[in-house]
Structure formats: structure tokens, C-alpha cells
Design a protein around this motif. Structure first.
Motif, mmCIF file in Angstrom:
data_model
loop_
_atom_site.group_PDB
_atom_site.id
_atom_site.type_symbol
_atom_site.label_atom_id
_atom_site.label_comp_id
_atom_site.label_asym_id
_atom_site.label_seq_id
_atom_site.Cartn_x
_atom_site.Cartn_y
_atom_site.Cartn_z
ATOM 1 N N LYS A 229 0.813 -1.224 0.000
ATOM 2 C CA LYS A 229 0.000 0.000 0.000
ATOM 3 C C LYS A 229 0.845 1.272 0.000
ATOM 4 N N TRP A 231 2.424 3.287 -1.867
ATOM 5 C CA TRP A 231 2.661 3.697 -3.250
ATOM 6 C C TRP A 231 3.664 4.846 -3.352
ATOM 7 N N VAL A 251 -0.176 -3.432 -7.030
ATOM 8 C CA VAL A 251 -1.148 -3.114 -8.083
ATOM 9 C C VAL A 251 -1.852 -4.382 -8.556
ATOM 10 N N ASP A 256 -5.646 0.598 -10.117
ATOM 11 C CA ASP A 256 -4.429 0.752 -9.294
ATOM 12 C C ASP A 256 -3.283 1.295 -10.142
ATOM 13 N N GLN A 259 -3.583 4.963 -10.834
ATOM 14 C CA GLN A 259 -3.209 5.752 -9.640
ATOM 15 C C GLN A 259 -1.699 5.851 -9.489
#
Ligand code: MUC
Ligand code: MG
Length: 372
Positions: A229, A231, A251, A256, A259
């Protein structure tokens, strides 16, 4: 004539691995696959597979939950439905059931196999058509022992089966892991591509130290160094180093990837049919990755031959797999439940050509390994 789905059977199949397979979060001695058989009213059958790694060690679906949720919630949505549109059936599932992407991928695989057999075309044709007939495939070194890994890699290079290697690290101290990787890279030299998969085990500062050392050792790619998580950490690391990062657990699908791209990630993407919810959604993820300038990699959750064949059909329709693939799952298992194994040679695997997935169950083997 359109056929109707009449019957869906699920079963757990346990096959031992050829050696312990060590990841940062677990060590595998056996792989458990959820095998699906969907039958239609014209006597045809579609095969599917939903597989994860180490029970619940890798992700939120276990083999037992995949089977239970298909039997209880997903299969009843398909029984009695016509088979004319896979996308309509897939939408029916996603409108009633959230998450459970591995279970959905297994069902979608079986529907594609059934439809391919019905129409007399390979699954790759249903997905738009194969561009490639041979998919590059690396091997994963994960015995946990440096000398054993070097011997394993050298034997595979000599046989011509693989020349690219991914090393599973992250369970030991970063210095120990880097020394292990550097020794293997030094022993194999420049003819072999060496990559690592940290499976989320490092925090950002450990990753900064580890990646600098891996870059110096000549490693080509670092997969998911930091938690799924985080990122922003992945984006910062991708901008700090010239050694590229491959996003895996971080992802799952096209949303995802969009993003991550918006935040400035400049690495590659490990596509997996199991993460995305099936081959169709994995190809949507590929489109967003490519549109964002990210290189593609055909990933696995260590599926057996059915899930691996489904992935190979999907990857065969992509113009370019920048980092090749890791569709070696069946080779990690001591035995197989299909009659004609997938054909691995010349650093890759052939795309099956027969209708559907192009594979046939070996009933004797299935009965042997099926969980009673
Ligand atoms: C992963 O995280 O990439 C793929 C190859 C392997 O050894 O483990 C898997 C999962
Ligand atoms: Mg990975």
C-alpha cells in the motif's frame, strides 16, 4: 447454438513442490490449486484454476475460501445462464460479489476454455488473437541456499531451458540478502539476467540501502521492495535509482495502475490474471500500463498448468512483454494433472494451439492428488 451452463464442480488439489520454495513471508513445500470444471448442456467442459501462495500468507484469499465462495456465492450466479457472452457473465459476477479476484479469475478461465471449445478456437483468439507463439519465461531461484541456487541456475542455463532468473529475498537481513544475490550474479555473469523479488519485506530506508547495493551488483530489476500500500515510497524509489522497480502486490488492476502512474511511478508492472480477476481484466491492466509508459511482465501466483495456460494465452496477445514472464509454475511441482504438459524450451514456453486452453485433464492424476 448457444449452450447453457448446467454444472460447476470445484476441488482442492495438493501437489508437492520439487524443493522448498522460500519467499519473504512463507516457505512452500506443497502447492494447493482450486480446480474448476464447468459443464454445459451440450456435454462440453471448461477447466479453470484459482491458486495462491502459502494459504493466507500471501493474500486475503485462501484455497479453502476460494472453493467455498465459488460454491456458495459465485457458481449459483452462473448455473442456467447462456454462454453467448463471457463479458456479460463476468459482469454478472462482479455486480453481486466484491473482491475474491482469484475465485473470479478461476471461473473466467473455465468460461473462456468452455467458449473456446464451443467455437473451436484457442482462448488467445477469444482475447483478440495471439501475436506471439513462444513466451519468454524465467526461473525463480528460491532454495534459500546460495550454492544450491547457483548449481540450479547453471544446470538450467546448460539445458537451454532458462537464462533469466528471479531470486526471492527479504526474509534475512538486507546485507545477507544482498551478499547472496551478488554471489549468484557473479557466478552467472553477464549472460544471465538476475532480478530480485523482495515481496514487500523492506521499509523505505532499508530499500534505499538494498537497492543501491543491488544496482552495484548488476541486478536488472527489483520487484515490490516495499509494502503493497505504500505507493508513494515505491514512486520515490523508482525516481531515485536507475535500477528499475517492478510493482507486484501493490497493483492488482487497471485502476491501481492508473493511480500509481498519476503519482509518477516509472517502473514496470507484474500482470497476473489472479490479481486482476481474470485474463480479460489483466489485459485491461496491460493497456493502462502501456499507455502510462510502464513495461509489462507476465506474472504468476505459482499456478499449475491450467492457470499458467490461461495466463500464457493472455500474454500472447500483447505486442511486447518488456520483462518477459515467470510462467514456470508447473515446473515447480513434482507432478501434473494434465495429459500433455506445457512445452518449455529456449528460455520460454509455447502458447497452446488447440481449442480453449488447449489442455486435457489426466483423470488418474487428478484422482490421486485431489483432496479427499
Ligand atoms: C510473486 O510475488 O511474484 C511468483 C514467482 C514466485 O516465485 O512467487 C510468485 C509470487
Ligand atoms: Mg512478486
Amino acid at each position: 447454438m448457444t449452450s447453457k451452463i448446467t454444472h460447476i464442480e470445484t476441488m482442492l488439489v495438493d501437489i508437492p513442490t520439487i524443493r522448498p520454495h522460500k519467499l519473504s513471508m512463507t516457505s512452500m513445500a506443497v502447492q494447493t490449486m482450486v480446480i474448476i470444471r464447468i459443464k454445459d448442456d451440450q456435454g462440453r467442459e471448461g477447466l479453470g484454476e484459482g491458486t495462491t501462495i502459502g494459504g493466507l500468507a500471501y493474500g486475503p484469499e485462501s484455497p479453502e475460501s476460494i472453493k467455498m465462495n465459488i460454491d456458495t456465492y459465485l457458481a449459483p450466479l452462473l448455473i442456467g445462464q447462456p454462454l453467448h457472452s463471457i463479458k456479460l457473465l463476468v459482469q454478472r459476477l462482479s455486480m453481486s460479489v466484491r473482491g475474491n479476484m482469484i475465485a473470479k479469475s478461476a471461473l473466467q478461465t473455465a468460461l473462456l476454455d468452455l467458449q473456446g471449445k464451443h467455437l473451436g478456437v484457442p482462448v488467445s483468439t477469444l482475447l483478440g488473437g495471439a501475436i506471439h507463439q513462444h513466451i519468454p519465461c524465467l526461473w525463480v531461484l528460491a532454495s534459500g541456499d546460495t550454492d544450491k541456487d547457483i548449481a540450479e541456475a547453471k544446470a538450467l542455463i546448460a539445458s537451454g531451458r532458462h537464462c533469466d532468473f528471479k531470486l526471492k529475498i527479504g526474509s534475512r537481513h538486507v546485507n545477507e540478502d544482498v551478499a547472496h544475490v551478488a554471489a549468484i550474479k557473479a557466478a552467472l555473469g553477464n549472460s544471465a539476467s538476475v532480478r530480485v523479488d523482495v515481496n514487500q519485506a523492506w521499509d523505505e530506508s532499508t530499500a534505499t540501502k538494498g537497492m543501491a547495493a543491488l544496482q552495484d551488483a548488476g541486478v536488472d530489476l527489483v520487484e515490490q521492495p516495499t509494502p503493497a500500500k505504500e505507493w508513494d515510497a515505491l514512486v520515490r524509489l523508482s525516481q531515485k535509482f536507475t535500477i528499475p522497480i517492478l510493482a507486484d502486490e501493490g497493483v492488482a488492476d487497471a485502476a491501481d495502475i492508473f493511480q500509481l502512474a498519476q503519482r509518477g511511478f516509472n517502473g514496470g508492472i507484474a500482470l497476473k490474471i489472479a490479481k486482476a480477476g481474470g485474463p480479460i481484466e489483466a489485459l485491461y491492466a496491460a493497456t493502462v500500463s502501456s499507455a502510462s509508459g510502464m513495461g509489462l511482465y507476465g506474472g504468476t501466483l505459482l499456478e499449475g498448468s491450467i492457470g499458467t495456460a490461461a495466463s500464457i494465452h493472455a500474454w500472447s496477445t500483447l505486442p511486447k512483454l518488456h520483462w518477459g514472464s515467470e510462467m514456470f509454475g508447473p515446473l515447480l511441482l513434482q507432478d501434473d494433472i494434465i495429459k500433455q504438459p506445457l512445452r518449455y524450451h529456449d528460455n520460454g514456453v509455447d502458447v497452446p494451439q488447440l481449442p480453449g486452453l488447449g489442455i486435457e485433464i489426466d483423470e488418474v492424476k487428478l484422482a490421486l492428488y485431489r483432496r479427499k
